[in-house]
Design an enzyme around this catalytic site. Structure first.
Site: not given
Ligand code: PEP
Length: 255
Positions: A9, A11, A97, A99, A169, A175, A215
């Protein structure tokens, strides 16, 4: 079919030439993939066609959108429809997601519309769920995630479910550099699978791919992906670095 997936992803990152260079770097070192071992890359909308073209001719590595509109077409300034996503060459779309849920107020009813229209347009849905830190601290994360799944997915039938991948998630791990431990990931993934089994039956649950996101890096991917109910990852930050994402793909392929 239950498959392992390493999904990137991006983003709102990378310009067109940077996205192209990253995909070419990934393709240069791609291990053998299969129906059961797939890679998915979700660039920003404006790079979707480019990504799909670069990936075409490479089996089992697909382009994905990070979102789609609730409506099929019409006067919705700034929106991108599921039909347009499909037409651009994407196979998957990420829905729900955290976000999108948090910054764009996408509630479960909105996400249902998006998933419905994505499936109707022949896309596969990566449906995201996961709890905030306050819920994890309270210890009610299983109920929280179960409600997201019940409200987001329980209106489908088992045939539709075959075109859905779940991504767990935990928001506190996205992040932040704070990864869920393999034990925490496995516990939630097993819970999600049991929720799916309760509604759709054991075969459907055994068939469901459940990705972990939060992460994930090359250094921790193998441990996470080795958990029996973790079928790969949805990766943000580390998917922007070719060596990192290649390491994550390798872990997915070898687990
Ligand atoms: C994500 O945006 O779905 C995500 C898991 O981000 P990160 O790997 O940076 O934590």
């Amino acid at each position: 079919m239950r498959k392992k997936i390493a999904a990137a992803n991006w983003k709102m990152n990378l310009l067109q030439n940077e996205g192209k260079a990253l995909i070419n770097q990934l393709l240069a070192t791609l291990p053998p993939l299969s129906e059961a071992r797939q890679v998915v890359i979700a660039p920003p909308f404006v790079q979707l066609s480019q990504a799909a073209q670069l990936l075409s001719g490479h089996a089992h590595i697909h382009a994905a959108a990070q979102n789609c509109a609730t409506e099929q077409s019409g006067a919705y300034t700034g929106e991108v429809s599921a039909g347009m996503v499909k037409d651009a060459g994407a196979a998957y779309v990420i829905i729900g997601h955290s976000e999108r849920r948090e910054y764009y107020q996408e509630d479960n009813a909105t996400l249902v519309k998006k998933s419905d229209i994505a499936l109707a347009n022949g896309l596969q849905v990566i449906f995201c769920c996961g709890e905030p830190l306050s819920i994890r601290d309270e210890g009610t994360q299983n109920n929280y995630v179960e409600t997201q799944i019940r409200e987001g997915l329980f209106h489908y039938d088992a045939a539709q479910l075959k075109n859905i991948v779940i991504a767990y998630e935990p928001i506190w791990a996205i992040g932040t550099g704070r990864t869920a431990s393999a034990a925490q990931a496995q516990e939630m993934h097993a819970h999600i699978r049991s929720v799916i089994a309760g509604k759709f039956g054991h075969d459907a649950a055994a068939d469901m791919s459940i990705l972990y996101g939060g992460s994930v890096k090359a250094a921790n991917a193998k441990e996470l992906f080795s958990c029996p109910d973790v079928d790969g990852g949805l990766v943000g930050g580390a998917s922007l670095v070719a060596e990192e994402f290649t390491g994550i793909i390798d872990a997915m392929v070898n687990c």
